[in-house]
Design an enzyme around this catalytic site. Structure first.
Site, PDB file in Angstrom:
ATOM      1  CD  GLU A  57     -61.935  16.262 -32.026  1.00  0.00           C
ATOM      2  OE1 GLU A  57     -61.134  16.381 -33.242  1.00  0.00           O
ATOM      3  OE2 GLU A  57     -61.684  15.252 -31.377  1.00  0.00           O
ATOM      4  CG  ASP A  58     -60.252  24.250 -27.944  1.00  0.00           C
ATOM      5  OD1 ASP A  58     -59.288  24.617 -28.705  1.00  0.00           O
ATOM      6  OD2 ASP A  58     -60.880  24.539 -27.111  1.00  0.00           O
ATOM      7  CG  LEU A  59     -56.856  22.718 -33.815  1.00  0.00           C
ATOM      8  CD1 LEU A  59     -57.155  23.270 -35.329  1.00  0.00           C
ATOM      9  CD2 LEU A  59     -55.891  21.854 -33.714  1.00  0.00           C
TER      10      LEU A  59
END
EC number: 2.3.1.-
Lengths: 390, 390
Positions: free
Chosen positions: B335-337
């Site tokens: 989920e890391d942008l």
């Protein structure tokens, strides 16, 4: 004359789908009442049409536009135009939105970003306030997506159209599409929101504020009072840069730019004036677009989008979506950073929960949110079938 | 005295894992040579240690920190501290990075963001340039992640440590971890880059520039020459706001804030002074953090991160990663942008391609990039096993 134009278009390469040249038209609503309870004495807006309204006046399709867009959805203004309107791939003779069959109406929004663009006609903070004899600035009433829809309803009445055959729009145009279906269910037959969900969630509210922040920091902004002086174009250019990157995808930025420097030999490690190519290109695109745009209009668009809940029900995110009773086609992509796939699917599930038919079409591409504009042709035959269904 | 502290800690609630109170220490490197070819006459930096260096001096673990972090990785400075260091959950007696067994060293980076934080010791543009008798400003040499690593190598030599048992860091600390393994393969036994990939891609380069843009737009920034006058805190606060949102996830922002207004009854549709709660909270957090931070330091950190390619090879993104020969554990979340899962997996595949062992641990959570800080305990037993392997 018509023949000359066609030949010129052929010489210029593949003809645009909507072959007759497009002319911007305008309409005026006097004493426009905003949903917030204010009155705008004169709301003057531009629009374009493609195709012909039939005798029964029942073949009209409305196309509201996205945040940085205008009513130029299809065709060219002149044979020499480098590119046609943004959805030309699906609007025109024989295309999915077939102008041999439908009369397409596309309308400039109030507070349209392109206030200085000669092809945009809009009313907003950059417009002269007749009571003051100078631009409204931040005294212009705060508008909602519902207000945008109400201006389109005003045009609809002027054109003598009782019902839209369909309303279809991308992004902010998708929000307007939901709003039409939730608020005026008797005035349309079907709706196609593209790359949009049924409300602005906290994440979008915060990102929209981040888009706007550079404008407020630009000393030229001056609380919105800059008309007649230097405009906050540096801040506006940065705002447009954020919007551009946010509306694309990492696949696009990495695939297009890599780690290339803006200039060979100009190492970003050796001087602050040196930069990376992607930063340079985004800065250039932002500055170029800023020159035909208005910073206050950008802030008004941000607020309108932040405030969006379909149908604007009191205290419920869902009631407006439950009020939608016409068939719905949702078109989106899972790579969208602005309106993520989860939010679109949740929107669809709520609309469908009381039996309203919902079709969902997923686009493939590398442009993130922008795939809803540049890759819309993928959904072409689904759109055609949805529009032509009895 | 020790007992008083322990009692106070017990009264204050659960004790921090690293029970002895932590003291900031400092070290100085004179005539520090940057990789860009410049010399910084005096590089003074802070560090913290937890645990005891053994007689063989082979039980030391280095923890470089993230963009907005400092060397405060574990423990408390005083029994009254509201919170311990950021990775206290995994550092301490009996914890995965067991201070009964290991000597943990955490170092403040040069150009550390918290230049005005009394618990940070750093050297950067806000430091007095001895040749001029005033702060360096933007004349301070542009530094790379490799320079940060070289300051840690300087401390390592001063402490008489030949080899790190491990280097482990989150985000920018992960970049430093890669850099250690790629550049000084003989000076460490294993490496644990967390929420970080092996190079800054175009997308990250552009987003980092967007983080920095509000500072440059703030008229107080003045080309970096503001020491002694009003600092560009408004721009810095906006920069920190973007960083905060980007390092979190939509799940967090939507779940925490929803569409609530900042103040009951203060409708954002009725006045520009009214706003949404998420915007208000992010503004407050940005302003609060800006008060102990330095805007030029932020710009230097941005540039260092933009320039990052592991091992800084000429003309190749991969050679530095191929030069890594010690066992690698990569910890990340999908989920890391900031450092997306695809980039971390690609990094792992390149390192593994010549036979180097790579373990990948995926974290679950709702905080996006920040899960690598706040949810690191999920990987605790994997980290323990990796560190303790013979």
């Amino acid at each position: 004359m018509r023949q000359t134009i066609l030949i010129a278009a052929l010489l210029a390469g593949p003809a645009a789908a909507y072959e007759p040249l497009v002319e911007k038209q305008e309409f005026t609503l006097t004493g426009f009442q905003t949903r917030g309870g204010e009155v705008i004495p004169e709301m003057r807006l531009g629009y374009e049409t493609y195709g012909t309204l039939n005798g029964a006046r029942d073949n009209a399709i409305l196309i509201p536009h996205f945040f940085s867009g205008s009513s130029h959805a299809a065709g060219k203004y002149s044979p020499d135009d480098a590119a046609p309107g943004y959805w030309d791939a699906i609007i025109g003779s024989g295309r999915p939105i077939d102008t041999d069959r439908y009369f397409v109406v596309s309308v400039d929004s109030p507070v349209n970003l392109g206030a200085k663009d000669p092809n945009v006609i809009t009313t907003g903070p950059a417009t002269i306030n007749p009571a003051m004899g100078k631009p409204w600035g931040m005294d212009f009433p705060i508008l909602t997506i519902g207000d945008f829809v109400d201006t389109q309803k005003g045009l609809m009445d002027q054109l003598g159209i009782e019902k839209w055959h369909a309303v279809m729009g991308a992004s902010m145009g998708g929000l307007q599409s939901y709003e039409w279906a939730a608020r005026y269910p008797d005035r349309l037959d079907r709706v196609i929101p593209v790359i949009a969900s049924g409300w602005a969630d906290a994440d979008l509210i915060a990102w929209l504020d981040i888009w706007a922040a550079p404008i407020r920091l630009d000393p030229n902004w001056n609380g919105g009072d800059y008309y007649g002086g230097a405009a906050p174009d540096a801040g506006l250019a940065q705002a447009l840069k954020i919007l551009t990157l946010h509306a694309n995808s990492p696949e696009w930025s990495n695939g297009t730019f890599g780690r290339a420097w803006a200039e060979a030999g100009a190492d970003p490690g050796q001087g602050w004036e040196n930069d990376y190519n992607i930063v340079n290109v985004l800065n250039g695109a932002g500055a170029s677009r800023a020159s035909v745009s208005d910073a206050n209009h950008f802030l008004y668009l941000v607020r309108a989008n932040q405030m969006f809940v379909a149908g604007q029900p009191e205290g419920s995110l869902y009631q407006g979506l439950l009020d939608i009773d016409v068939p719905v086609m949702l078109i989106h992509t899972d790579e969208d950073l602005v309106f993520p796939g989860d939010a679109v699917r949740e929107t669809g599930a709520i609309i469908r929960s009381d039996g309203t038919p919902v079709e969902i079409v997923e686009l493939q591409g590398t442009r993130g949110h922008l795939d809803g504009v540049v890759n819309i042709a993928q959904a072409g035959e689904r759109i055609r079938a949805f529009l032509d269904a009895e």
